[in-house]
Enzyme design. Structure first.
Site, PDB file in Angstrom:
ATOM      1  N   CYS A   2       0.824  -1.210   0.000  1.00  0.00           N
ATOM      2  CA  CYS A   2       0.000   0.000   0.000  1.00  0.00           C
ATOM      3  C   CYS A   2       0.859   1.262   0.000  1.00  0.00           C
ATOM      4  CB  CYS A   2      -0.869   0.034   1.251  1.00  0.00           C
ATOM      5  SG  CYS A   2      -1.805  -1.448   1.560  1.00  0.00           S
ATOM      6  N   ARG A  27       4.711  -0.092  -6.162  1.00  0.00           N
ATOM      7  CA  ARG A  27       4.726  -0.884  -4.933  1.00  0.00           C
ATOM      8  C   ARG A  27       3.731  -2.039  -4.983  1.00  0.00           C
ATOM      9  NH1 ARG A  27       6.674   2.488  -0.387  1.00  0.00           N
ATOM     10  NH2 ARG A  27       5.273   1.405   1.020  1.00  0.00           N
ATOM     11  N   TRP A  74      -3.140  -2.589  -1.262  1.00  0.00           N
ATOM     12  CA  TRP A  74      -2.811  -3.983  -1.585  1.00  0.00           C
ATOM     13  C   TRP A  74      -3.529  -4.803  -0.521  1.00  0.00           C
ATOM     14  CZ3 TRP A  74      -0.233  -8.264   0.492  1.00  0.00           C
ATOM     15  CH2 TRP A  74       0.242  -9.204  -0.440  1.00  0.00           C
ATOM     16  N   ASN A 100      -1.431   2.140   5.884  1.00  0.00           N
ATOM     17  CA  ASN A 100      -0.593   0.995   5.477  1.00  0.00           C
ATOM     18  C   ASN A 100      -0.310   0.189   6.728  1.00  0.00           C
ATOM     19  OD1 ASN A 100      -0.448   2.281   3.061  1.00  0.00           O
ATOM     20  ND2 ASN A 100       1.735   2.728   3.155  1.00  0.00           N
ATOM     21  N   GLY A 101      -0.354  -1.129   6.610  1.00  0.00           N
ATOM     22  CA  GLY A 101      -0.056  -1.960   7.780  1.00  0.00           C
ATOM     23  C   GLY A 101      -1.269  -2.768   8.207  1.00  0.00           C
ATOM     24  N   GLU A 485      17.593 -17.426  -8.513  1.00  0.00           N
ATOM     25  CA  GLU A 485      17.145 -16.074  -8.875  1.00  0.00           C
ATOM     26  C   GLU A 485      16.501 -16.066 -10.271  1.00  0.00           C
ATOM     27  OE1 GLU A 485      16.488 -13.509  -7.409  1.00  0.00           O
ATOM     28  OE2 GLU A 485      16.592 -11.879  -8.829  1.00  0.00           O
ATOM     29  N   LYS A 489      12.688 -14.899 -11.015  1.00  0.00           N
ATOM     30  CA  LYS A 489      12.358 -13.834 -11.985  1.00  0.00           C
ATOM     31  C   LYS A 489      11.295 -14.320 -12.963  1.00  0.00           C
ATOM     32  CE  LYS A 489      13.551 -10.997 -10.483  1.00  0.00           C
ATOM     33  NZ  LYS A 489      14.307 -10.907  -9.292  1.00  0.00           N
ATOM     34  N   GLU A 492       7.766 -14.818 -11.213  1.00  0.00           N
ATOM     35  CA  GLU A 492       7.050 -13.650 -10.703  1.00  0.00           C
ATOM     36  C   GLU A 492       6.512 -12.736 -11.802  1.00  0.00           C
ATOM     37  OE1 GLU A 492       9.329 -10.990  -8.202  1.00  0.00           O
ATOM     38  OE2 GLU A 492      11.135 -11.401  -9.337  1.00  0.00           O
ATOM     39  N   HIS A 508      18.196 -36.284  -8.125  1.00  0.00           N
ATOM     40  CA  HIS A 508      17.492 -36.681  -6.906  1.00  0.00           C
ATOM     41  C   HIS A 508      16.009 -36.344  -6.954  1.00  0.00           C
ATOM     42  CE1 HIS A 508      21.279 -37.748  -5.038  1.00  0.00           C
ATOM     43  NE2 HIS A 508      21.775 -36.657  -5.592  1.00  0.00           N
ATOM     44  N   LYS A 607       6.114  -4.335  -4.219  1.00  0.00           N
ATOM     45  CA  LYS A 607       7.544  -4.045  -4.256  1.00  0.00           C
ATOM     46  C   LYS A 607       8.143  -4.067  -2.860  1.00  0.00           C
ATOM     47  CE  LYS A 607      11.395  -2.760  -6.146  1.00  0.00           C
ATOM     48  NZ  LYS A 607      12.142  -3.877  -6.773  1.00  0.00           N
TER      49      LYS A 607
HETATM   50  C1  F6R Z   1      11.837 -10.385  -6.348  1.00  0.00           C
HETATM   51  C2  F6R Z   1      11.629  -9.364  -5.339  1.00  0.00           C
HETATM   52  C3  F6R Z   1      11.328  -9.787  -3.958  1.00  0.00           C
HETATM   53  C4  F6R Z   1      12.193  -8.982  -2.978  1.00  0.00           C
HETATM   54  C5  F6R Z   1      11.804  -9.314  -1.530  1.00  0.00           C
HETATM   55  C6  F6R Z   1      12.698  -8.608  -0.542  1.00  0.00           C
HETATM   56  O1  F6R Z   1      12.125  -9.830  -7.582  1.00  0.00           O
HETATM   57  O2  F6R Z   1      11.707  -8.198  -5.621  1.00  0.00           O
HETATM   58  O3  F6R Z   1      11.517 -11.154  -3.788  1.00  0.00           O
HETATM   59  O4  F6R Z   1      13.527  -9.284  -3.216  1.00  0.00           O
HETATM   60  O5  F6R Z   1      10.478  -8.933  -1.311  1.00  0.00           O
HETATM   61  O6  F6R Z   1      12.616  -7.224  -0.685  1.00  0.00           O
HETATM   62  P1  F6R Z   1      13.704  -6.276  -0.081  1.00  0.00           P
HETATM   63  O7  F6R Z   1      14.985  -6.539  -0.757  1.00  0.00           O
HETATM   64  O8  F6R Z   1      13.179  -4.898  -0.353  1.00  0.00           O
HETATM   65  O9  F6R Z   1      13.777  -6.572   1.390  1.00  0.00           O
END
Ligand code: F6R
Length: 612
Positions: A2, A27, A74, A100-101, A485, A489, A492, A508, A607
């Site tokens: 949010c 976000r 959100w 937010n929260g 990673e 990517k 997501e 395995h 985000k």
């Molecule tokens: C993946 C992504 C998330 C963040 C995770 C941690 O592309 O962006 O998996 O890496 O939410 O976020 P931070 O680094 O802001 O603590």
């Protein structure tokens, strides 16, 4: 997650708030709303969907008023719909809240308000909070500021709040606990937002509220106090990025821009820290805790998502170059496990946003248990950056695309510099090897640039897999976290199910999944695992799997086996993650675009994950 925007001043609030909400779209959100005081009356618009839907709702209408609050939601409590969207107005219309929260004890408060005759339109904790403040305001006959403080003293949970009281139409209130809130200081005007991005084009002066602080903004000034009513002097900091850096700069998506920014962001992370002439690494932000790091028995790296994957690379780096025992933990698991932590331990938290709720909670727990806590953060002034004992900023610049790209490579560079600096002080790394790695680090921006030049070919490879339903990513050693990673990517942003594995683990279990529809992305550069990984490729091909191999420039052996190869320049194996991840970022990007997915704001994702 949010986002909050607020404005009080002489300008018309609506366009400032709309633009601010657009800045916060990255976000992640599912509904949006704005409340302004227009000619003394409250004007409320909110809806499920995008900020553009909100704009359409008022098309052709003129909305004046120079005080207002806005929100992108959100959903946590209650489905995303018009009613649950913020702002929430209390039953008698006196208190308007964006939040937010999560208010954890909202059910108890709701019940007591029901007993007092309150009825509720929706299912959110925020509506309950608005009513609760109003109830106190009306029954205790106190000012809005006092009512907010009384309510917040009784609330359990996390909040960043923007509040209007319709009886006090020249005041904008804000409060924070566990969810960030910043105030931008202009000339006779103030801006409020959950991060600096909506504020930067109006002022570079920013005040971050601390937990349990309330701010009252009028056109004449700002007053901050805590929940016990003690005055707090505001600390004004400077926003360190420009408004230009949060635009797409000619790219179709923020994610693509950020992938292409990596040569610069890597250089920025190293700038002023690596001195080539003296072969030295100066990490000013952690110099005071360096003795602690050098004598540490153990480093526990704690993070979530992509930052966790950077932490896994860090494990290899610290163990190889500093010979320190490292554990890497998901923050959400670590914080609830009652882990054994002593004063001899160093806990290293990694976070792009610096606001991730689980990482922040883990940091606080580690501090309470006496550990030295160090941070690697991108967002300057974020909660994690402020609460750690010491830290390194990655200086990668604002990352707007929800999928983290440049933040990852900058985190890995920061970890590499740390590992080398500590290894050198501990006498665990030979001078020649140390110099080799310093030179290697300094060449990285140029090498990444070369990988980016191959984007047209990477796009063609991606085209072949745009309809895939599953994918496997394999890597070994330093490239195992990169496989994780790459898979993250892809899933997501393109919604293709993908799994990353250490290449040797394939036998395995995952090998059972391989058939002619399964793309397998193999990190197969010329390093000490090369022959073993070639064997893995043969095993996949023997089962008719499709192999896309990321190989070292000039490799002809794998080119004969794989369906596609993507070449990356030769480089030290310890530095390979920063290069090898780039084609995987691009593959995910292109596949997602070809599948018409919303690359910068993938469904259900946020985000900055500020709730657990
Ligand atoms: C993946 C992504 C998330 C963040 C995770 C941690 O592309 O962006 O998996 O890496 O939410 O976020 P931070 O680094 O802001 O603590």
């Amino acid at each position: 997650m949010c986002g909050i925007v607020g404005y009080i001043g002489d300008r018309t609030a609506w366009p400032i708030i709309i633009k601010g909400l657009q800045r916060l779209e990255y976000r992640g959100y599912d509904s949006a709303g704005i409340a302004v005081i227009d000619e003394g009356k409250l004007r409320l618009n909110k809806c499920r969907g995008r900020v553009s839907d909100l704009q359409n709702q008022v098309k052709g209408q003129s909305i004046s008023g120079s005080l207002g609050i806005g929100h992108t939601r959100w959903a946590t409590h209650g489905e995303p719909n018009d009613i649950n969207a913020h702002p929430h107005v209390s039953m008698n219309g006196k208190i308007v809240v964006v939040h937010n929260g999560i208010i954890e004890n909202y059910r108890t408060i709701r019940k007591s308000l029901q007993d007092a005759g309150y009825t509720f339109k929706g299912e959110t904790d925020t509506e309950v909070l608005a009513d609760f403040i109003e109830y106190i305001y009306m029954t205790q006959h106190v000012s809005a500021e006092q009512a907010i403080k009384v309510a917040l003293n009784k609330v359990i949970g996390a909040y960043g709040l923007g509040i209007i009281c319709t009886d006090e139409p020249d005041k904008l209130f804000g409060a924070r606990k566990g969810s960030p809130l910043a105030v931008g200081v202009g000339q006779g005007e103030y801006f409020m937002a959950s991060d600096a991005t909506p504020i930067v084009e109006y002022t570079d002066k920013l005040v971050y509220l601390e937990d349990e602080q309330v701010v009252v903004l009028t056109r004449q000034g700002m007053e901050i106090s805590d929940l016990k009513d003690v005055h707090v002097d505001p600390v004004i900091t400077k926003i360190e990025f420009s408004a230009d850096s949060i635009d797409k700069g000619g790219y179709e998506h923020f994610m693509l821009k950020e992938i292409h920014e990596q040569p610069n962001s890597l250089a920025d992370t190293m700038r002023g820290r690596i001195v080539e002439q003296t072969q030295s690494i100066n990490l000013g932000g952690i110099s005071e805790v360096m003795p602690k790091l050098v004598s540490a028995n153990r480093i526990i790296i704690v993070a979530c998502g992509t930052s966790y994957h950077a932490g896994l690379v860090g494990e290899y780096l610290f163990e190889q170059f500093a010979r320190i025992n490292v554990e890497v933990e998901y923050a959400s698991e670590f914080r609830y496990r009652d882990p054994i932590i002593s004063e001899e331990d160093v806990v290293l938290v990694i976070s792009q946003s610096g606001e991730t709720a689980d990482t922040l909670a883990a940091l606080r727990m580690a501090k309470e248990k006496g550990a030295t806590v160090i941070g690697i953060c991108n967002v300057v002034g974020s909660s994690i950056a402020r609460e750690t004992h010491a830290g390194i900023y990655t200086h990668a610049g604002p990352e707007i695309g929800v999928a983290s790209t440049k933040a990852f490579t900058s985190q890995v560079v920061a970890l590499t510099m740390m590992a080398l600096a500590i290894g050198r002080k501990r006498g665990k790394i030979e001078d020649a090897r140390y110099s080799e790695l310093i030179s290697g680090l300094l060449q990285l921006p140029e090498l990444v640039e070369r990988v980016l030049k191959g984007d047209e070919h990477i796009k063609e490879v991606s085209r072949a897999y745009q309809l895939a339903q599953n994918a496997i990513y394999l890597g070994r050693g330093y490239l195992f976290p990169v496989a994780l990673e790459g898979a993250l990517k892809l899933k997501e942003i393109s919604y293709i199910h993908a799994e990353g594995y250490p290449a040797a683990e394939m036998k395995h279990g995952p090998i059972a999944l391989i058939d002619n529809c399964m793309p397998v992305f193999v990190l197969a550069t010329r390093d000490k695992y090369y022959d073993k990984v070639v064997n893995n490729i043969q095993e996949v091909k023997a089962r008719k799997g499709q192999v896309v191999a990321i190989v070292t420039e000039g490799d002809t052996e794998i080119a004969r086996l794989a369906d596609y190869v993507i070449e990356i320049p030769e480089c030290d194996e310890a530095l390979l993650p920063m290069l090898a991840v780039v084609p995987l970022q691009l593959i995910s990007y292109h596949i997602a675009v070809m599948r018409r997915c919303d690359v910068d704001q993938p469904r259900n994702l946020a985000k900055s994950v500020t709730v657990e």
